[in-house]
Scaffold this active site. Structure first.
Site, PDB file in Angstrom:
ATOM      1  N   ASP A 164     105.771  81.024  48.686  1.00  0.00           N
ATOM      2  CA  ASP A 164     104.598  81.614  49.336  1.00  0.00           C
ATOM      3  C   ASP A 164     104.665  81.424  50.841  1.00  0.00           C
ATOM      4  O   ASP A 164     104.405  80.340  51.360  1.00  0.00           O
ATOM      5  CB  ASP A 164     103.319  80.954  48.806  1.00  0.00           C
ATOM      6  CG  ASP A 164     102.926  81.494  47.447  1.00  0.00           C
ATOM      7  OD1 ASP A 164     102.579  80.690  46.564  1.00  0.00           O
ATOM      8  OD2 ASP A 164     102.961  82.725  47.269  1.00  0.00           O
ATOM      9  N   MET A 172     103.082  86.754  52.793  1.00  0.00           N
ATOM     10  CA  MET A 172     101.695  86.975  53.179  1.00  0.00           C
ATOM     11  C   MET A 172     101.653  86.899  54.698  1.00  0.00           C
ATOM     12  O   MET A 172     101.126  85.952  55.305  1.00  0.00           O
ATOM     13  CB  MET A 172     100.780  85.925  52.517  1.00  0.00           C
ATOM     14  CG  MET A 172     100.642  86.154  51.029  1.00  0.00           C
ATOM     15  SD  MET A 172     100.031  84.731  50.124  1.00  0.00           S
ATOM     16  CE  MET A 172     101.588  83.835  49.916  1.00  0.00           C
ATOM     17  N   GLY A 191      96.135  82.947  50.215  1.00  0.00           N
ATOM     18  CA  GLY A 191      96.053  81.956  51.281  1.00  0.00           C
ATOM     19  C   GLY A 191      96.113  80.528  50.775  1.00  0.00           C
ATOM     20  O   GLY A 191      96.555  79.631  51.495  1.00  0.00           O
ATOM     21  N   PHE A 192      95.696  80.324  49.513  1.00  0.00           N
ATOM     22  CA  PHE A 192      95.629  78.945  49.035  1.00  0.00           C
ATOM     23  C   PHE A 192      95.937  78.864  47.541  1.00  0.00           C
ATOM     24  O   PHE A 192      95.663  79.808  46.794  1.00  0.00           O
ATOM     25  CB  PHE A 192      94.223  78.354  49.284  1.00  0.00           C
ATOM     26  CG  PHE A 192      93.817  78.389  50.725  1.00  0.00           C
ATOM     27  CD1 PHE A 192      93.096  79.474  51.232  1.00  0.00           C
ATOM     28  CD2 PHE A 192      94.205  77.376  51.585  1.00  0.00           C
ATOM     29  CE1 PHE A 192      92.754  79.524  52.583  1.00  0.00           C
ATOM     30  CE2 PHE A 192      93.859  77.424  52.939  1.00  0.00           C
ATOM     31  CZ  PHE A 192      93.125  78.497  53.431  1.00  0.00           C
ATOM     32  N   GLY A 249      95.278  76.661  43.865  1.00  0.00           N
ATOM     33  CA  GLY A 249      94.160  75.942  43.273  1.00  0.00           C
ATOM     34  C   GLY A 249      92.853  76.707  43.189  1.00  0.00           C
ATOM     35  O   GLY A 249      91.805  76.114  42.917  1.00  0.00           O
ATOM     36  N   GLY A 264      97.927  83.775  40.946  1.00  0.00           N
ATOM     37  CA  GLY A 264      96.680  83.198  41.446  1.00  0.00           C
ATOM     38  C   GLY A 264      95.777  82.744  40.327  1.00  0.00           C
ATOM     39  O   GLY A 264      95.255  83.575  39.581  1.00  0.00           O
ATOM     40  N   GLY A 265      95.622  81.426  40.187  1.00  0.00           N
ATOM     41  CA  GLY A 265      94.710  80.897  39.175  1.00  0.00           C
ATOM     42  C   GLY A 265      95.191  81.067  37.754  1.00  0.00           C
ATOM     43  O   GLY A 265      94.400  80.980  36.813  1.00  0.00           O
ATOM     44  N   SER A 291      99.331  75.299  40.910  1.00  0.00           N
ATOM     45  CA  SER A 291      98.643  74.065  40.509  1.00  0.00           C
ATOM     46  C   SER A 291      98.770  73.802  39.014  1.00  0.00           C
ATOM     47  O   SER A 291      98.809  72.643  38.592  1.00  0.00           O
ATOM     48  CB  SER A 291      97.161  74.134  40.915  1.00  0.00           C
ATOM     49  OG  SER A 291      96.600  75.366  40.518  1.00  0.00           O
TER      50      SER A 291
HETATM   51  C1  DX5 Z   1      98.127  82.343  46.964  1.00  0.00           C
HETATM   52  C2  DX5 Z   1      99.591  82.377  46.543  1.00  0.00           C
HETATM   53  C3  DX5 Z   1      99.750  81.973  45.094  1.00  0.00           C
HETATM   54  C4  DX5 Z   1      99.266  80.540  44.850  1.00  0.00           C
HETATM   55  C5  DX5 Z   1      99.301  80.235  43.367  1.00  0.00           C
HETATM   56  O1  DX5 Z   1      97.997  82.974  48.224  1.00  0.00           O
HETATM   57  O2  DX5 Z   1     100.127  83.661  46.689  1.00  0.00           O
HETATM   58  O3  DX5 Z   1     101.129  82.077  44.729  1.00  0.00           O
HETATM   59  O4  DX5 Z   1     100.119  79.635  45.527  1.00  0.00           O
HETATM   60  O5  DX5 Z   1      98.759  78.938  43.204  1.00  0.00           O
HETATM   61  P1  DX5 Z   1      97.794  78.666  41.964  1.00  0.00           P
HETATM   62  O6  DX5 Z   1      98.634  78.966  40.731  1.00  0.00           O
HETATM   63  O7  DX5 Z   1      97.435  77.205  42.081  1.00  0.00           O
HETATM   64  O8  DX5 Z   1      96.630  79.608  42.108  1.00  0.00           O
HETATM   65 ZN    ZN Z   2     102.185  83.949  45.809  1.00  0.00          ZN
END
Ligand code: DX5
Ligand code: ZN
Length: 221
Positions: free
Chosen positions: A36, A69, A143-144, A146, A175-176, A197
């Site tokens: 990422d 990103m 962006g993040f 978790g 994501g999630g 996560s």
């Molecule tokens: C978010 C990233 C995702 C994120 C996935 O901007 O593109 O790849 O790191 O992390 P989890 O699985 O914890 O949502």
């Molecule tokens: Zn990603």
């Protein structure tokens, strides 16, 4: 289906031991390594660049699934290709010339992906289906790690699965994603699941393997 790939995101890894963590998820059964890249401009966070990818490249033979990103994108594509990216994904929202960016990735000899933020409709990729090897559906706002899975995206995943038809395009969801929603994500049509996560919990490769297999088992059920 048995064709599910699990792509752990190293954003969730311990950055103080990134090399060890890459080796650990390789050993733990990761199919791809999801990298990422965040620039603090397209998304409100800064992660790492091509030099970090170059540094970890020798540690594993697994596919480097690089999720950019960043905006703009084109000036950086060669650096990520040289750094060892096997697949480079750009965001449809990162600029006005998505077709040109996708062509540029393929001209560098890499597989090309396009990613859609949660509010971006699937129609956005209608005219680039023949330029891509992968569609990445964001199920969080990028962006993040978790964050919580955005359920509205299940319908988008279903529609993109239909749009893909017989084309050799992988449908990745990011994501999630956890063992608890992996079945619904796969049933909707995803064949490649990113998890950060949900994988990097516990104390090393044994736990990582259990986490990866729990997600895979749920998706293939
Ligand atoms: C978010 C990233 C995702 C994120 C996935 O901007 O593109 O790849 O790191 O992390 P989890 O699985 O914890 O949502
Ligand atoms: Zn990603």
């Amino acid at each position: 289906s048995g064709d599910i790939l699990i792509a752990p995101s190293i954003l969730a890894a311990d950055f103080a031991r990134l090399g060890e963590e890459v080796a650990a998820i390789d050993a733990a059964g990761a199919d791809w390594i999801h990298c990422d890249v965040m620039d603090g401009h397209f998304v409100p966070n800064i992660s790492f660049g091509a030099d970090v990818i170059k540094a970890i490249r020798p540690l594993t033979n697994k596919v480097f699934d690089v999720h950019l990103m960043i905006a703009p994108t084109d000036a950086y594509l060669e650096a990520f290709a040289r750094g060892g990216a096997d697949l480079i994904t750009v965001h449809a929202e990162a600029g006005p010339h998505l077709d040109r960016s996708l062509q540029a990735i393929r001209s560098l000899g890499r597989k090309a992906g396009v990613s859609l933020c949660p509010s971006t409709p699937e129609a956005t990729i209608e005219y680039v289906l023949d330029r891509i090897d992968l569609v990445l559906v964001m199920t969080v706002n990028p962006g993040f790690g978790g964050q919580s899975f955005i359920g509205s995206q299940i319908e988008k995943i279903k529609r993109i699965r239909t749009m893909i038809g017989e084309r050799p395009i992988r449908l990745e969801v990011d994501g999630g994603v956890t063992r608890d929603n992996a079945a619904a994500v796969a049933a909707a049509g995803a064949d490649t699941l990113v998890a950060g996560s949900a994988v990097f919990r516990g104390r090393g490769a044994a736990d990582y393997a259990a986490n990866i297999e729990a997600i895979r088992a749920a998706a293939e059920a």
